[in-house]
Design an enzyme around this catalytic site. Sequence first.
Site, mmCIF file in Angstrom:
data_model
loop_
_atom_site.group_PDB
_atom_site.id
_atom_site.type_symbol
_atom_site.label_atom_id
_atom_site.label_comp_id
_atom_site.label_asym_id
_atom_site.label_seq_id
_atom_site.Cartn_x
_atom_site.Cartn_y
_atom_site.Cartn_z
ATOM 1 N N ASP A 106 -4.186 -5.984 5.040
ATOM 2 C CA ASP A 106 -5.180 -6.834 5.701
ATOM 3 C C ASP A 106 -5.109 -8.265 5.203
ATOM 4 O OD1 ASP A 106 -6.295 -4.845 7.319
ATOM 5 O OD2 ASP A 106 -7.338 -4.011 5.579
ATOM 6 N N LYS A 144 8.341 -17.826 -9.661
ATOM 7 C CA LYS A 144 7.591 -16.758 -10.311
ATOM 8 C C LYS A 144 6.401 -17.356 -11.092
ATOM 9 C CE LYS A 144 8.014 -13.048 -13.611
ATOM 10 N NZ LYS A 144 8.744 -12.554 -14.757
ATOM 11 N N ASP A 173 -3.848 -9.236 13.137
ATOM 12 C CA ASP A 173 -3.989 -7.815 13.453
ATOM 13 C C ASP A 173 -3.025 -7.487 14.592
ATOM 14 O OD1 ASP A 173 -4.913 -5.309 14.581
ATOM 15 O OD2 ASP A 173 -6.625 -5.543 13.222
ATOM 16 N N ASN A 180 0.849 -1.190 0.000
ATOM 17 C CA ASN A 180 0.000 0.000 0.000
ATOM 18 C C ASN A 180 0.882 1.237 0.000
ATOM 19 O OD1 ASN A 180 0.531 0.892 2.832
ATOM 20 N ND2 ASN A 180 -0.267 -1.157 3.240
ATOM 21 N N PHE A 208 -4.048 3.705 14.979
ATOM 22 C CA PHE A 208 -4.406 4.724 14.001
ATOM 23 C C PHE A 208 -5.616 4.224 13.233
ATOM 24 C CE2 PHE A 208 -1.506 8.336 13.330
ATOM 25 C CZ PHE A 208 -0.653 8.108 14.397
HETATM 26 N N1 CTP Z 1 -3.539 -2.754 12.117
HETATM 27 C C1 CTP Z 1 -2.716 -3.764 12.574
HETATM 28 N N2 CTP Z 1 -2.718 -4.959 11.931
HETATM 29 C C2 CTP Z 1 -3.515 -5.196 10.874
HETATM 30 C C3 CTP Z 1 -4.377 -4.163 10.398
HETATM 31 C C4 CTP Z 1 -4.353 -2.951 11.046
HETATM 32 O O1 CTP Z 1 -1.967 -3.551 13.525
HETATM 33 N N3 CTP Z 1 -3.499 -6.375 10.293
HETATM 34 C C5 CTP Z 1 -3.563 -1.490 12.852
HETATM 35 C C6 CTP Z 1 -2.994 -0.303 12.131
HETATM 36 O O2 CTP Z 1 -1.613 -0.161 12.407
HETATM 37 C C7 CTP Z 1 -3.800 0.830 12.729
HETATM 38 C C8 CTP Z 1 -5.139 0.214 13.017
HETATM 39 O O3 CTP Z 1 -4.898 -1.183 13.080
HETATM 40 O O4 CTP Z 1 -3.259 1.252 13.971
HETATM 41 C C9 CTP Z 1 -6.202 0.479 12.029
HETATM 42 O O5 CTP Z 1 -5.762 0.276 10.713
HETATM 43 P P1 CTP Z 1 -6.708 0.552 9.493
HETATM 44 O O6 CTP Z 1 -5.988 0.177 8.251
HETATM 45 O O7 CTP Z 1 -7.273 1.929 9.609
HETATM 46 O O8 CTP Z 1 -7.896 -0.403 9.784
HETATM 47 P P2 CTP Z 1 -8.195 -1.859 9.400
HETATM 48 O O9 CTP Z 1 -8.097 -2.717 10.596
HETATM 49 O O10 CTP Z 1 -7.388 -2.281 8.237
HETATM 50 O O11 CTP Z 1 -9.732 -1.748 9.028
HETATM 51 P P3 CTP Z 1 -10.448 -1.330 7.656
HETATM 52 O O12 CTP Z 1 -9.522 -1.762 6.563
HETATM 53 O O13 CTP Z 1 -11.700 -2.093 7.726
HETATM 54 O O14 CTP Z 1 -10.651 0.147 7.715
#
Ligand code: CTP
Length: 411
Positions: free
Chosen positions: A287, A297, A315, A219, A334
């Site tokens: 995610d 490859k 997560d 990303n 965040f």
């Molecule tokens: N985060 C994490 N591990 C993941 C996904 C997210 O630690 N696998 C943490 C990020 O570092 C951030 C928070 O969760 O502090 C929220 O991340 P965000 O991308 O806003 O949310 P998501 O959990 O990905 O939810 P969504 O994609 O549904 O908005």
Amino acid sequence: MGPLVVETLQGKRILLIISGGIAAYKSLDLIRRLKERGASVRSVLTRGGAQFVTPLSVAALSEERVYQDLFSLTDESEMGHIRLSREADLVLVAPASADILAKMAAGLADDLATTTLLATDKPVMVCPAMNVMMWGHAATRANVATIEARGIRRVGPASGDLACGEIGSGRMSEPLDIVAALETHFATSDQPRPLSGRRAIVTSGPTWEAIDPVRYIANRSSGKQGHAIAAALARCGADTVLVSGPTQEPDPVGVHVVRIESAAEMLAACQAALPADIAVCAAAVADWRVARQAGQKLKKTNGGPPNLTLALNPDVLATLSAAGNARPRLVVGFAAETEKVVEHARAKRRKKGCDWIVANDVSAATGTFGGDHNTVHVIDEGGIESWPVLTKQAVAERLAERIAKHLGGLA
Ligand code: CTP
């Protein structure tokens, strides 16, 4: 008799490096001003510096011998460059020529001054002085950015008439301005720091989830915000581990950096860094990962595109928030949102079990991703605090301050 001067630098040991430049004459006055305020000054004169001021005048004013030659037997036996750099509270380069700034950026060590600068474990402050075109040159700008990113402090240059006859930025700051910067430095560094003795884990940057040996899912996170937070926590005295995905950001000064690629590696590195008092999850963790990474490859086949099955990543934030006895006392997440920022962030805080959530709008129009600014709302149990548009650096400072206040209140 001159006016009474308060000994604001009493007992401070300054190692002054005088490099080549017409401004070196001001360094003689600088030595006087430093000594008046109670500092001791030991000087290194580069070959260029010695074209502008004599060792004799520097020695007379500083009341110390002057060091010049890396390979002089007496200099090396009486005072090695390592000792020279360690027996100081701060290394001050004044004037700092374009040449010495370039050498510092590149890590060159071809004389006593540059060797000392590379060997020192002490704060370094530079006072650039050069022609306006040299100061504005892209090479100098890049060198200055590089050394500043490593934590080197800079005073000036000032604008005005330059010795070369041109007008612009490039004058060495006045000795009293340099003295003031040193006074501020020592006043703040001598204070007990609010997060001393605390341990912090910060996640930053994107994660890369490999599809095969050459392709990955990623990303747009730049890591700027997370890195700035790690740096700010470290400046507040926290023993800080930064677990970072691949970024272009330089390693923050005074921070232990653990580089990882995938979400699974990020989680493992965070767990290995426990116990901690503080966890700030600023990383944009992917995610999803592909359920089964291809060992080779993937090739195009007549059967059309490959069927990639995705699996949910762990997560990191939720896992740290639910770490039982090992849970950091304060867990901050965040929330990157593109709509209904506060509403979604509130829900995220509950779902992930963290204490605070810093919500930011990352929709394209805001320029947050990769940009230098951020507009955030800090949501905790008590409610919501909306901060104005700030640089990511300022968001980091404010957040570190808030964390220090919070933990101080708990202690
Ligand atoms: N985060 C994490 N591990 C993941 C996904 C997210 O630690 N696998 C943490 C990020 O570092 C951030 C928070 O969760 O502090 C929220 O991340 P965000 O991308 O806003 O949310 P998501 O959990 O990905 O939810 P969504 O994609 O549904 O908005």
